[in-house]
Design an enzyme around this catalytic site. Structure first.
Site, PDB file in Angstrom:
ATOM      1  N   GLU A 139      -7.434 -16.459  14.337  1.00  0.00           N
ATOM      2  CA  GLU A 139      -6.728 -14.943  14.557  1.00  0.00           C
ATOM      3  C   GLU A 139      -6.622 -14.502  15.843  1.00  0.00           C
ATOM      4  O   GLU A 139      -5.445 -13.804  16.017  1.00  0.00           O
ATOM      5  CB  GLU A 139      -7.563 -14.106  13.430  1.00  0.00           C
ATOM      6  CG  GLU A 139      -7.503 -14.316  11.990  1.00  0.00           C
ATOM      7  CD  GLU A 139      -6.130 -14.109  11.441  1.00  0.00           C
ATOM      8  OE1 GLU A 139      -5.184 -13.984  12.002  1.00  0.00           O
ATOM      9  OE2 GLU A 139      -5.904 -15.030  10.323  1.00  0.00           O
ATOM     10  N   TYR A 159      -5.961  -5.390  12.366  1.00  0.00           N
ATOM     11  CA  TYR A 159      -5.552  -6.377  11.594  1.00  0.00           C
ATOM     12  C   TYR A 159      -6.521  -7.611  11.643  1.00  0.00           C
ATOM     13  O   TYR A 159      -6.670  -8.286  10.626  1.00  0.00           O
ATOM     14  CB  TYR A 159      -4.283  -7.009  12.443  1.00  0.00           C
ATOM     15  CG  TYR A 159      -3.984  -8.472  12.209  1.00  0.00           C
ATOM     16  CD1 TYR A 159      -3.322  -8.607  10.770  1.00  0.00           C
ATOM     17  CD2 TYR A 159      -4.250  -9.470  12.850  1.00  0.00           C
ATOM     18  CE1 TYR A 159      -3.225 -10.085  10.407  1.00  0.00           C
ATOM     19  CE2 TYR A 159      -4.101 -10.606  12.268  1.00  0.00           C
ATOM     20  CZ  TYR A 159      -3.516 -11.014  11.140  1.00  0.00           C
ATOM     21  OH  TYR A 159      -3.452 -12.221  10.575  1.00  0.00           O
ATOM     22  N   ASP A 193       0.102  -7.647   9.949  1.00  0.00           N
ATOM     23  CA  ASP A 193       0.586  -8.055  10.944  1.00  0.00           C
ATOM     24  C   ASP A 193       2.037  -7.978  10.821  1.00  0.00           C
ATOM     25  O   ASP A 193       2.726  -7.505  10.047  1.00  0.00           O
ATOM     26  CB  ASP A 193       0.069  -9.417  11.392  1.00  0.00           C
ATOM     27  CG  ASP A 193       0.685 -10.524  10.438  1.00  0.00           C
ATOM     28  OD1 ASP A 193       1.219 -10.092   9.321  1.00  0.00           O
ATOM     29  OD2 ASP A 193       0.446 -11.585  10.765  1.00  0.00           O
ATOM     30  N   CYS A 241      12.433  -7.646  -5.368  1.00  0.00           N
ATOM     31  CA  CYS A 241      12.481  -7.327  -4.024  1.00  0.00           C
ATOM     32  C   CYS A 241      13.762  -6.235  -4.045  1.00  0.00           C
ATOM     33  O   CYS A 241      14.680  -6.519  -4.095  1.00  0.00           O
ATOM     34  CB  CYS A 241      12.987  -8.566  -3.187  1.00  0.00           C
ATOM     35  SG  CYS A 241      13.035  -7.931  -1.451  1.00  0.00           S
TER      36      CYS A 241
END
Length: 373
Positions: free
Chosen positions: A41, A124, A142, A212
């Site tokens: 990460e 994050y 993110d 969406c």
């Protein structure tokens, strides 16, 4: 059941189904080792997956455990990071791993409070490690995640604002499945990386396209809303590849940057920012090597001769753009390292052969210069 509830339930289930069938085979997904996930990460911040993979594999080969990384010299850590850029990430990781060894028995903390206290671990990274490694229902927001949420839920707020990130974290806390937090967060990231791309999103293959709202309103490509960042400051720099004579014959001069600031502690070729007089000819074909020689004598006390221009090269940091002209010189008289250390405060100098470059940690732009020489 409200339309919003249906929208959220469909989103969760379709995302999980899609991820489990389509997830990429990435090296950090082959285990649940929180240390490895943490490394991945940090490396993935501002760096593409394809670039990270070989660095990740090399890094865990050199430092397979928290103890091996904590006990390693900083130069070894930076050398393993060389080429990835944003070296503060490596320094912060090294510092944080030392804290994990000292305070947590070499076990990555599994609580939001403890892991967030580690150097370089922001919201994050904390959420990613906790959810992926420990399957805890923590948000990991993110850029990919913000893009997906902005479009799916029609969030028309500037994603650079803290309040927007906070509202997205709230949404995730409401819908993240407590028995599948790892797959859910990774699915969000994967959807943003592979399907819900910044430009020309692949809506026809998107598993959550039915509900969406951005797609339904025909504005998917205009979201997310993001305030434009200021362009990086341009600095025109004159770089010297200085060849030694006498006791330094066959070697070039390098210097180590101060312990604090940009690229702290890393090695480089000597260079300085061009002033207004030099910028008058920076872009012309009539390059004045004598001017550069005079400037080096003034700036560093190093006397040079036989200078000639070689090539241009540039490098972009997050806030600075280095527009660099590279020159080749010979030193005017033989210098020893002791003399050089005294000549410019804050820098340590050394003479090395090109074959010894691999023994020092250089920013990527100087490695590119060496390759062109």
């Amino acid at each position: 059941m409200t339309n919003m509830t249906i929208q959220k339930q469909v989103f969760v289930q379709e995302l999980l189904n899609w991820f489990r069938e389509n997830k990429r085979d990435l090296p950090w997904r082959k285990h649940k080792n929180p240390y490895y996930i943490w490394i991945s990460e940090i490396m993935l911040q501002q760096t593409r997956v394809d670039t990270v993979i070989p660095y990740f594999e090399n890094f865990i080969d050199k430092f397979p455990t928290i103890e091996t990384l904590a006990d390693a010299p900083e130069d070894d850590v930076l050398k393993a990071w060389e080429g990835l850029g944003y070296y503060s990430r490596a320094r912060n990781l090294h510092s944080a791993v030392k804290e994990v060894k000292a305070s947590y028995g070499s076990v990555v903390p599994d609580s939001p409070k403890d892991i967030s206290s580690l150097k370089g671990v922001g919201p994050y990274t904390a959420g990613a490690v906790l959810s992926i490694a420990y399957d805890k229902p923590e948000p990991a927001v993110d850029g990919n995640v913000m893009r997906v949420l902005s479009r799916y839920f029609l969030i028309q707020e500037d994603i650079t604002k803290v309040s927007t990130r906070t509202s997205m974290e709230k949404i995730i806390r409401e819908i993240i499945p407590h028995d599948a937090a790892s797959d859910f967060n990774q699915g969000l990231m994967e959807l943003g990386a592979l399907v819900c791309s910044p430009k020309s999103p692949k809506c026809l293959t998107c598993p959550v396209r039915e509900h969406c709202e951005a797609r339904l309103n025909g504005i998917e490509e205009s979201l997310p809303i993001k305030k434009k960042a200021k362009p990086p400051k341009v600095e025109q720099r004159l770089v010297a590849l200085i060849e030694g004579i006498g006791v330094n014959k066959g070697k070039i001069l390098i210097r180590q940057r101060p312990d604090k600031g940009l690229l702290a502690g890393m090695w480089e070729l000597p260079h300085y920012i061009a002033d207004n007089q030099s910028t008058n000819w920076m872009g012309s074909d009539e390059l004045n090597e004598d001017y550069v020689i005079d400037q080096y004598a003034l700036e560093t006390g190093i006397e040079l001769r036989n200078g000639h221009y070689m090539f241009d090269i540039n490098h972009v940091f997050s806030h600075i753009f280095w527009d660099m002209k590279v020159y080749r010189f010979k030193e005017n008289h033989s210098l020893i390292e002791k003399d050089l250390i005294q000549r410019e405060s804050g820098y340590h100098y050394a003479w090395i052969s090109l074959q010894e470059v691999d023994q020092y940690v250089f920013p990527n732009v100087f490695l590119r210069i060496f390759k062109q020489v």
